[in-house]
Design an enzyme around this catalytic site. Structure first.
Site, PDB file in Angstrom:
ATOM      1  N   ARG A   8     -69.249 -22.400-112.101  1.00 18.43           N
ATOM      2  CA  ARG A   8     -69.006 -22.513-113.544  1.00 18.43           C
ATOM      3  C   ARG A   8     -67.505 -22.680-113.738  1.00 18.43           C
ATOM      4  O   ARG A   8     -66.738 -21.786-113.382  1.00 18.43           O
ATOM      5  CB  ARG A   8     -69.519 -21.267-114.274  1.00 18.43           C
ATOM      6  CG  ARG A   8     -69.063 -21.198-115.713  1.00 18.43           C
ATOM      7  CD  ARG A   8     -69.793 -20.148-116.527  1.00 18.43           C
ATOM      8  NE  ARG A   8     -71.155 -20.552-116.810  1.00 18.43           N
ATOM      9  CZ  ARG A   8     -71.912 -20.043-117.782  1.00 18.43           C
ATOM     10  NH1 ARG A   8     -71.419 -19.100-118.563  1.00 18.43           N
ATOM     11  NH2 ARG A   8     -73.140 -20.457-117.990  1.00 18.43           N
ATOM     12  N   HIS A  62     -74.123 -28.752-118.966  1.00 17.64           N
ATOM     13  CA  HIS A  62     -74.799 -27.506-118.560  1.00 17.64           C
ATOM     14  C   HIS A  62     -76.241 -27.858-118.148  1.00 17.64           C
ATOM     15  O   HIS A  62     -77.206 -27.493-118.818  1.00 17.64           O
ATOM     16  CB  HIS A  62     -74.783 -26.514-119.728  1.00 17.64           C
ATOM     17  CG  HIS A  62     -75.089 -25.093-119.345  1.00 17.64           C
ATOM     18  ND1 HIS A  62     -75.312 -24.691-118.046  1.00 17.64           N
ATOM     19  CD2 HIS A  62     -75.194 -23.973-120.111  1.00 17.64           C
ATOM     20  CE1 HIS A  62     -75.546 -23.387-118.028  1.00 17.64           C
ATOM     21  NE2 HIS A  62     -75.484 -22.929-119.268  1.00 17.64           N
ATOM     22  N   GLN A  74     -79.190 -25.189-117.856  1.00 16.18           N
ATOM     23  CA  GLN A  74     -79.695 -24.729-119.145  1.00 16.18           C
ATOM     24  C   GLN A  74     -80.777 -25.675-119.655  1.00 16.18           C
ATOM     25  O   GLN A  74     -81.840 -25.248-120.131  1.00 16.18           O
ATOM     26  CB  GLN A  74     -78.545 -24.664-120.158  1.00 16.18           C
ATOM     27  CG  GLN A  74     -78.978 -24.281-121.562  1.00 16.18           C
ATOM     28  CD  GLN A  74     -79.438 -22.845-121.650  1.00 16.18           C
ATOM     29  OE1 GLN A  74     -78.717 -21.933-121.259  1.00 16.18           O
ATOM     30  NE2 GLN A  74     -80.641 -22.623-122.154  1.00 16.18           N
ATOM     31  N   ASP A 111     -76.068 -24.358-130.852  1.00 15.50           N
ATOM     32  CA  ASP A 111     -75.178 -23.655-129.915  1.00 15.50           C
ATOM     33  C   ASP A 111     -73.944 -23.247-130.718  1.00 15.50           C
ATOM     34  O   ASP A 111     -73.745 -23.701-131.857  1.00 15.50           O
ATOM     35  CB  ASP A 111     -74.806 -24.596-128.750  1.00 15.50           C
ATOM     36  CG  ASP A 111     -73.923 -23.926-127.701  1.00 15.50           C
ATOM     37  OD1 ASP A 111     -73.885 -22.675-127.640  1.00 15.50           O
ATOM     38  OD2 ASP A 111     -73.258 -24.661-126.934  1.00 15.50           O
ATOM     39  N   CYS A 170     -79.138 -21.714-126.608  1.00 18.63           N
ATOM     40  CA  CYS A 170     -78.876 -21.380-125.206  1.00 18.63           C
ATOM     41  C   CYS A 170     -78.345 -19.955-125.034  1.00 18.63           C
ATOM     42  O   CYS A 170     -78.452 -19.396-123.957  1.00 18.63           O
ATOM     43  CB  CYS A 170     -77.905 -22.382-124.608  1.00 18.63           C
ATOM     44  SG  CYS A 170     -76.358 -22.511-125.521  1.00 18.63           S
ATOM     45  N   ARG A 217     -84.583 -19.750-117.592  1.00 13.30           N
ATOM     46  CA  ARG A 217     -83.422 -20.035-116.738  1.00 13.30           C
ATOM     47  C   ARG A 217     -83.735 -19.635-115.293  1.00 13.30           C
ATOM     48  O   ARG A 217     -83.406 -20.338-114.348  1.00 13.30           O
ATOM     49  CB  ARG A 217     -82.180 -19.263-117.227  1.00 13.30           C
ATOM     50  CG  ARG A 217     -81.667 -19.633-118.602  1.00 13.30           C
ATOM     51  CD  ARG A 217     -81.136 -21.045-118.643  1.00 13.30           C
ATOM     52  NE  ARG A 217     -80.131 -21.284-117.625  1.00 13.30           N
ATOM     53  CZ  ARG A 217     -78.833 -20.943-117.722  1.00 13.30           C
ATOM     54  NH1 ARG A 217     -78.381 -20.388-118.827  1.00 13.30           N
ATOM     55  NH2 ARG A 217     -77.988 -21.206-116.745  1.00 13.30           N
TER      56      ARG A 217
HETATM   57  N1   CP Z   1     -76.728 -19.849-121.685  1.00 14.30           N
HETATM   58  C1   CP Z   1     -75.858 -19.419-120.769  1.00 14.30           C
HETATM   59  O1   CP Z   1     -75.436 -20.153-119.882  1.00 14.30           O
HETATM   60  O2   CP Z   1     -75.514 -18.114-120.894  1.00 14.30           O
HETATM   61  P1   CP Z   1     -74.371 -17.359-120.073  1.00 14.30           P
HETATM   62  O3   CP Z   1     -73.047 -17.913-120.548  1.00 14.30           O
HETATM   63  O4   CP Z   1     -74.562 -15.904-120.428  1.00 14.30           O
HETATM   64  O5   CP Z   1     -74.572 -17.619-118.611  1.00 14.30           O
HETATM   65  N1  NVA Z   2     -71.209 -24.397-125.294  1.00 10.32           N
HETATM   66  C1  NVA Z   2     -71.184 -23.037-124.811  1.00 10.32           C
HETATM   67  C2  NVA Z   2     -72.404 -22.763-123.967  1.00 10.32           C
HETATM   68  C3  NVA Z   2     -72.494 -21.385-123.411  1.00 10.32           C
HETATM   69  C4  NVA Z   2     -73.697 -21.175-122.552  1.00 10.32           C
HETATM   70  C5  NVA Z   2     -69.915 -22.819-124.021  1.00 10.32           C
HETATM   71  O1  NVA Z   2     -69.545 -23.697-123.230  1.00 10.32           O
HETATM   72  O2  NVA Z   2     -69.294 -21.777-124.189  1.00 10.32           O
END
Ligand code: CP
Ligand code: NVA
Length: 311
Positions: A107, A134, A137, A228, A268, A296
């Site tokens: 990540r 992502h 997701q 989101d 999400c 997930r």
């Molecule tokens: N939706 C998602 O990726 O959540 P986290 O940021 O908690 O991993």
């Molecule tokens: N768009 C959000 C998604 C989190 C799962 C971010 O990148 O923070």
């Protein structure tokens, strides 16, 4: 399914429509307890590395539990306590981690950094969220839509809000599986033009890819409303200024009235209640948000089993 052995998942477009269908089928079987892979890779249990430059609850925990259920182990490589966090080059870190772990979920911010990891490591690299995409997701989201409606192709999904990483992976995922996708966002917050074009090419006239500023028009008749946060991780200082700009795109009880009567709501998570979604909609009968979060784990379990050649 032929499997995805040795491949990377850097963008959802790394998968074909057939490969997504096979993954969703495997994820459903795993969820039902019909496939229990106790795995070995080269004679040992598989080890997943988690290298996260941003916070995470769902992704971190769902990957960890999924790998435990596959019979493997996980190393949480918190960036703050590894040398890459002190400036060791990605090109060096990637080649070293490649020698230890069997699969790596990353990540990070810049999609290019993820691609550098993939270039320098032979093991499967999974995008666990970048600023651009992502994909994991959206695999879980598609699983949730499929288990609700029994199909994907021909449905309409409306995403309301920021044209961010979630919007990008939804564009690609929906195009691949034949879901009509509508993105409703303020003019200056529309998704990447390159990804919109890519989605249109993939959809190739089979399904619609629509961008609009009109939240109500976008919601009309849709089977899925999705939102989101209005400011993603790394954009926290922009959050307050964005609230009035994004207010017309809030998923609330009024907007729900325009959607299909059997519509579901997805998010999400994490959510900012009272901003992009109301408390009432999140907790309401049409919310599938908790199933979505659960999926997930099943979707990523299927993904890792396939990338490691366990199925
Ligand atoms: N939706 C998602 O990726 O959540 P986290 O940021 O908690 O991993
Ligand atoms: N768009 C959000 C998604 C989190 C799962 C971010 O990148 O923070």
């Amino acid at each position: 399914m032929g499997g995805l052995k040795g491949r990377d998942l850097l963008t959802l477009a790394d998968l074909s429509a057939e490969e997504i269908a096979a993954l969703l089928d495997l994820a459903a079987q795993m969820k039902a307890g019909k496939v229990n892979s106790i795995a070995t890779v080269n004679g040992h249990v598989p080890v997943l590395g988690l290298l996260f430059y941003k916070a995470s609850t769902r992704t971190r925990v769902s990957f960890t539990v999924a790998m435990a259920q596959l019979g493997g182990q996980v190393i949480d490589l918190a960036v703050s306590s590894t040398q890459v966090g002190r400036g060791e080059p990605i090109t060096d870190t990637a080649r070293v981690l490649d020698r230890y772990v069997d699969i790596l979920a990353i990540r990070t911010f810049d999609q290019q950094d993820l691609e550098t990891f993939a270039q320098y490591a032979d093991i499967p690299i999974i995008n666990a969220l970048t600023d651009l995409e992502h994909p994991c997701q959206i695999l879980a989201d598609l699983q949730t839509v499929q288990e609700t409606f029994g199909k994907l192709s021909g449905l309409t999904l409306t995403y309301l809000g920021d044209g961010n990483n979630i919007a990008h992976s939804l564009l690609l995922g929906c195009a691949l599986v034949g879901i009509n996708i509508r993105i409703a966002s303020p003019t200056d917050y529309q998704p990447s033009e390159a990804i919109v074009q890519q989605a249109k090419t993939i959809a190739a006239g089979r399904s619609e890819v629509i961008l609009t500023n009109d939240a109500i028009a976008a919601a009309k008749g849709a089977q899925v409303l999705y939102t989101d946060v209005w400011a993603s991780m790394g954009q926290e200082d922009l959050a307050d200024a964005r609230i009035p700009i994004f207010q017309p795109y809030q998923v609330n009880e009024t907007l729900m009235n325009y959607a299909d009567k059997d519509a579901i709501v997805l998010h999400c998570l994490p959510a900012h209640r009272g901003e992009e979604i109301t408390d009432g909609v999140m907790e309401g009968a049409q919310s599938k948000i908790w199933d979505q979060a659960e999926n997930r784990m099943h979707a990523q379990k299927a993904l890792m089993a396939s990338l490691l050649g366990l199925v």
